[in-house]
Design an enzyme around this catalytic site. Structure first.
Site, mmCIF file in Angstrom:
data_model
loop_
_atom_site.group_PDB
_atom_site.id
_atom_site.type_symbol
_atom_site.label_atom_id
_atom_site.label_comp_id
_atom_site.label_asym_id
_atom_site.label_seq_id
_atom_site.Cartn_x
_atom_site.Cartn_y
_atom_site.Cartn_z
ATOM 1 N N THR A 2 52.571 50.016 42.773
ATOM 2 C CA THR A 2 53.289 48.720 42.293
ATOM 3 C C THR A 2 54.783 49.057 41.460
ATOM 4 O OG1 THR A 2 51.943 48.881 40.488
ATOM 5 C CG2 THR A 2 51.362 47.614 42.010
ATOM 6 N N ALA A 20 50.463 46.468 33.459
ATOM 7 C CA ALA A 20 51.740 46.207 32.551
ATOM 8 C C ALA A 20 51.367 45.779 31.248
ATOM 9 C CB ALA A 20 52.670 45.409 33.473
ATOM 10 N N LEU A 42 59.909 43.368 34.375
ATOM 11 C CA LEU A 42 60.315 44.705 33.494
ATOM 12 C C LEU A 42 61.081 45.239 34.297
ATOM 13 C CD1 LEU A 42 56.617 45.530 32.345
ATOM 14 C CD2 LEU A 42 58.761 44.550 31.130
ATOM 15 N N ASN A 43 60.984 44.993 35.843
ATOM 16 C CA ASN A 43 62.025 45.739 36.601
ATOM 17 C C ASN A 43 62.424 44.734 37.933
ATOM 18 O OD1 ASN A 43 63.001 47.099 39.147
ATOM 19 N ND2 ASN A 43 62.576 49.092 37.809
ATOM 20 N N LYS A 71 63.556 44.934 40.712
ATOM 21 C CA LYS A 71 63.478 45.468 42.082
ATOM 22 C C LYS A 71 61.869 45.537 42.164
ATOM 23 C CE LYS A 71 65.371 49.323 44.870
ATOM 24 N NZ LYS A 71 66.170 50.418 44.619
ATOM 25 N N THR A 72 61.223 46.315 41.269
ATOM 26 C CA THR A 72 59.878 46.596 41.668
ATOM 27 C C THR A 72 59.173 45.254 41.679
ATOM 28 O OG1 THR A 72 59.275 47.096 39.425
ATOM 29 C CG2 THR A 72 59.742 49.006 40.965
ATOM 30 N N LYS A 94 53.208 38.726 32.277
ATOM 31 C CA LYS A 94 51.997 37.747 32.705
ATOM 32 C C LYS A 94 51.345 38.362 33.961
ATOM 33 C CE LYS A 94 53.258 33.514 32.648
ATOM 34 N NZ LYS A 94 53.212 32.035 32.440
ATOM 35 N N GLY A 95 52.060 39.547 34.397
ATOM 36 C CA GLY A 95 51.021 40.265 35.700
ATOM 37 C C GLY A 95 51.578 39.669 36.924
ATOM 38 N N GLU A 132 49.184 40.165 41.781
ATOM 39 C CA GLU A 132 48.423 39.469 42.637
ATOM 40 C C GLU A 132 48.838 37.982 42.889
ATOM 41 O OE1 GLU A 132 44.171 40.850 42.314
ATOM 42 O OE2 GLU A 132 44.727 41.753 40.528
HETATM 43 MO MO1 MOS Z 1 43.091 44.026 42.354
HETATM 44 S S1 MOS Z 1 42.041 43.087 43.889
HETATM 45 O O1 MOS Z 1 42.180 43.181 40.827
HETATM 46 O O2 MOS Z 1 43.200 45.536 42.694
#
Ligand code: MOS
Length: 737
Positions: free
Chosen positions: A467, A509, A629-630, A632-633, A700-701, A704
């Protein structure tokens, strides 16, 4: 202010990856390493009655064959704290409980020798009747006792859903299904196990959680966790499959103990379908009730999913339905069917990906029934506060996401009636859906240490599952320290480093990132203090507040000419370690705030109505992920999720042969994933906002979020193109003709 946090800097590990210098689990050079290959069951249920190893034993280079008959007996592990652990199959008995279950390990000098020997082992079974389909196994219905997470219960109700439905002016009820899906990270599950004496074990493991792996292996082999070291410097993808520790990790360690040599064990691609988790098949029934004006009055979402006969995993497909819209009456249920398959497990946005497919298709169907624009219908039922508990959102910019996404897509030009946009034989359709995924955080620590050359080394146990963890951690530390990213070295994936959680639930993160930022911030203060209290420093005598650290230089705020470089400071302190350590834990924010990342996705499809062929031609996503945070990523994470959404909508399914009880497309030729030709231009925008409550760094992530909503956006676009509603994934051409 933020100089290093946010910009699209290249991956700091990119060069190592493209030059092959990055080593994966079975690529670490270890003297005298032997190679192991798993033997897996070809039946779905029964017993192994005999394994004839006489032919295999004649293969040159053969070292050992472990079977249920001769494998060393392990003390049964305690049933304590079972969360995120899977029941393993470690050759302790002759039971076969699913196809693909490990029933033997062959160890030889080379991978070729081991592979050949494995094919020569003759297995005899006493098969028993099995069932792998959801409907026929329904007699083995099971109410989950533990849902994995307290915020994803098996049953959840508010208000009176029956009355809400009865009083509705418009009602719909439909069944949506999603298939088994197999994680297919490019790096398969793989482990190198090396013993140092009988009680100390080193593992290079392809794991999303080095600490979880360490404690599980120690528990099963009766070792002190302090005597097990797990290293995962690089991971070639995981998607949740490498969260739990599976049987082959322990088997590799057992095999290495048998042959008294390091052992490398990688699963073959076909072995990736069965013994290492999969996304459960689901059958979801959704009922919605609404008033004529579009106000939702009731929502019912009942999920039926697979688990194995010996373990429990609940695909929490209904949880998104409990929180996404302001509906007063709701009832959510999850039931499991015990089936003769390997235990399902987390797959990217577990629960939320299949759940938002069903919910966001149902929302589209209700919008059609109400003759309302699907986006307007969602805005009509926008939840201003958490519908589940009396608490506000930590940050919710979903309205912005809808607006930006719709604008970039050109949604206002959408004709309301389906099957009206045409281009020759092709029908064109536009669909949209909401994305949502919860924001998690777990305790995590980090160390920041000044190096003799004036650079800073950061250590944190966490993993980079592909990631961009190396990169964002470097940026967070550089920002906190006032150093160029090139003068920060970040290391991870080692149980000797400070403890961090599994890289799952999109929490890396938030968890490790907050810890890295805190350790770097503490080191910065320590460095300034070391200067002002040192008579040899030009900053001597100033207070800590008088000094700042910029671009690798400690300078007096009021007199920038007065200062010294970190190199000078480090040179003077050559013999002392200047370092800072952080140990951070979440507070009560999960109680006080409802924390989620949100997004809006829009898809355009072209459907050849004669052939049933669907092509996604455009996708737009606008996301509220807190701080980026980035750039691009972050963008890569979102577009990767959206590509997987296309896969879920159109391609992916593990097909089981009912009679054999095993997957028949267990390879990358027949298990379809999108190729470049299947993926259109993907437009990703972030709503720029820092979450003020979720965690110290305001994220916030993102990992997923992108897959949620995407399959529904595509399915809804197909409906808009054709007027045909397909409620079963994947939407293959036979379902459209
Ligand atoms: Mo994710 S499915 O919690 O790596």
């Amino acid at each position: 202010m933020a100089q290093h946090i946010g910009p699209a800097i290249d991956r700091v590990d990119g060069r190592d990856k493209v030059t092959g210098r990055a080593r994966y689990a079975v690529e670490h050079p270890l003297a005298n390493a032997a190679h192991a290959v798993l033997i897996v069951s070809t039946i779905a249920r029964g017993r192994v009655t005999a394994m004839d190893t006489s032919l295999a034993a004649r293969v040159p280079g053969m070292l050992a064959i472990m079977t249920p008959m001769n494998a060393p007996r392990l003390r049964p592990a305690g049933q304590s704290e079972r969360s995120a652990k899977r029941e393993l199959t470690l050759l302790q008995d002759d039971r076969v409980r699913y196809a693909g279950q490990p029933i033997g390990v062959v160890v030889a000098e080379t991978l070729e020798d081991a592979t050949e020997a494995a094919t020569l082992v003759r297995v005899r079974y006493a098969p028993e009747p099995h069932e792998v389909t959801l409907e026929r196994a329904a007699a083995r219905l099971h109410t989950p006792k533990e849902a994995g997470r307290p915020d994803q219960p098996a049953d959840e109700r508010r208000g009176d859903v029956e009355r809400g439905l009865a009083e509705a002016e418009v009602r719909i009820e439909h069944v949506y299904t999603t298939p088994f899906e197999a994680h297919n990270p490019m790096e398969p599950h793989a482990t190198t196990a090396a013993w140092d004496g009988p009680r100390r074990l080193l593992l290079y493991d392809a794991t999303q959680g080095v600490f979880g792996c360490r404690s599980r292996v120690a528990e099963l082999l009766g070792l002190d966790p302090g005597d097990v070291r797990v290293l995962t410097p690089y991971l070639g993808g995981g998607f949740g499959s490498k969260g739990p520790t599976w049987s082959h990790v322990v088997l590799a360690a057992m095999a290495a103990r048998e042959v008294r040599r390091p052992v490398k064990l990688a699963l073959t691609r076909p072995q990736m379908f069965g013994p290492v988790g999969q996304r459960s098949q689901t059958r979801q029934t959704i009922a919605l009730g609404a008033r004529r004006d579009g106000t939702l009055t009731a929502l019912r979402h009942d999920t039926l999913a697979h688990t194995s006969t010996f373990d429990e995993f609940m695909e929490a497909a209904g949880t998104a339905s409990a929180m996404l819209y302001a509906v007063p009456n709701a009832a959510i249920s999850h039931r499991l069917v015990r089936s003769d398959v390997g235990t399902p497990s987390y797959m990217r946005a577990p629960g939320w990906a299949p759940g938002t497919f069903a919910l966001e298709c149902a929302m589209d169907e209700m919008a059609v029934a109400l003759e309302m624009d699907p986006l307007e219908f969602r805005l009509k039922n926008y939840a201003e506060r958490d519908p589940r508990k009396p608490r506000p959102w930590s940050l919710k910019s979903l309205r912005e996401c809808y607006r930006i996404g719709a604008e970039r897509f050109g949604w206002s030009g959408r004709p309301p009636r389906p099957a009206t946009l045409r281009d020759g034989r092709e029908r064109i359709g536009w669909g949209m859906a909401t994305s949502v995924y919860p924001t998690h955080r777990s305790p995590a620590g980090a160390i920041a240490r000044l190096q003799p050359d004036g650079t800073v080394l950061i250590l944190s146990g966490t993993q980079d599952i592909g990631t961009g963890t190396y990169t964002i951690m470097t940026q967070l530390a550089a920002e906190a320290l006032g150093l160029p990213p090139a003068r920060v070295a970040f290391r991870l994936g080692d149980t000797e480093f400070p403890q961090t959680p599994v890289s799952g639930g999109s929490q890396t993160a938030a968890s490790a990132g907050s810890a890295v930022h805190a350790a770097a911030t503490a080191l910065r203060e320590r460095l300034i203090r070391a200067a002002v209290t040192d008579a040899r420093s030009p900053l001597s005598g100033l207070t800590v507040d008088d000094v700042t650290l910029e671009d690798g230089r400690l300078v007096a705020r009021r007199d920038p000419a007065r200062g010294e470089t970190l190199v000078a400071l480090a040179t003077r302190h050559r013999d002392a370690v200047i370092e800072a350590r952080s140990e951070l834990s979440p507070g009560d924010e999960e109680e006080r705030w409802a924390m989620y990342a949100f997004g809006a996705q829009f898809a355009e499809v072209r459907v050849d109505v004669d052939l049933g062929l669907v092509r996604v031609t455009r996708m737009v996503g606008a996301f509220d992920v807190g701080r980026v945070l980035n750039a691009k990523t972050a963008r890569s994470q979102m577009s990767g999720g959206m590509v997987w959404g296309i896969a879920m909508a159109l391609h992916e399914a593990t097909r089981y042969d009912r009679a054999l009880g095993r997957p028949v497309n267990n390879n990358l030729a027949e298990y379809h994933v999108p190729v470049n030709a299947d993926v259109p231009a993907i437009d990703v925008t972030f709503v720029d906002a820092v979450d003020p409550h979720a965690n110290p760094i305001g994220v916030k992530g993102i990992g997923e979020l992108g897959i949620t909503g995407a399959p529904a956006a595509v399915a809804n676009a197909i409906y808009h193109a054709t007027g045909q509603r397909v409620r079963d994934l994947p939407i293959t051409l036979d379902r459209l003709l």
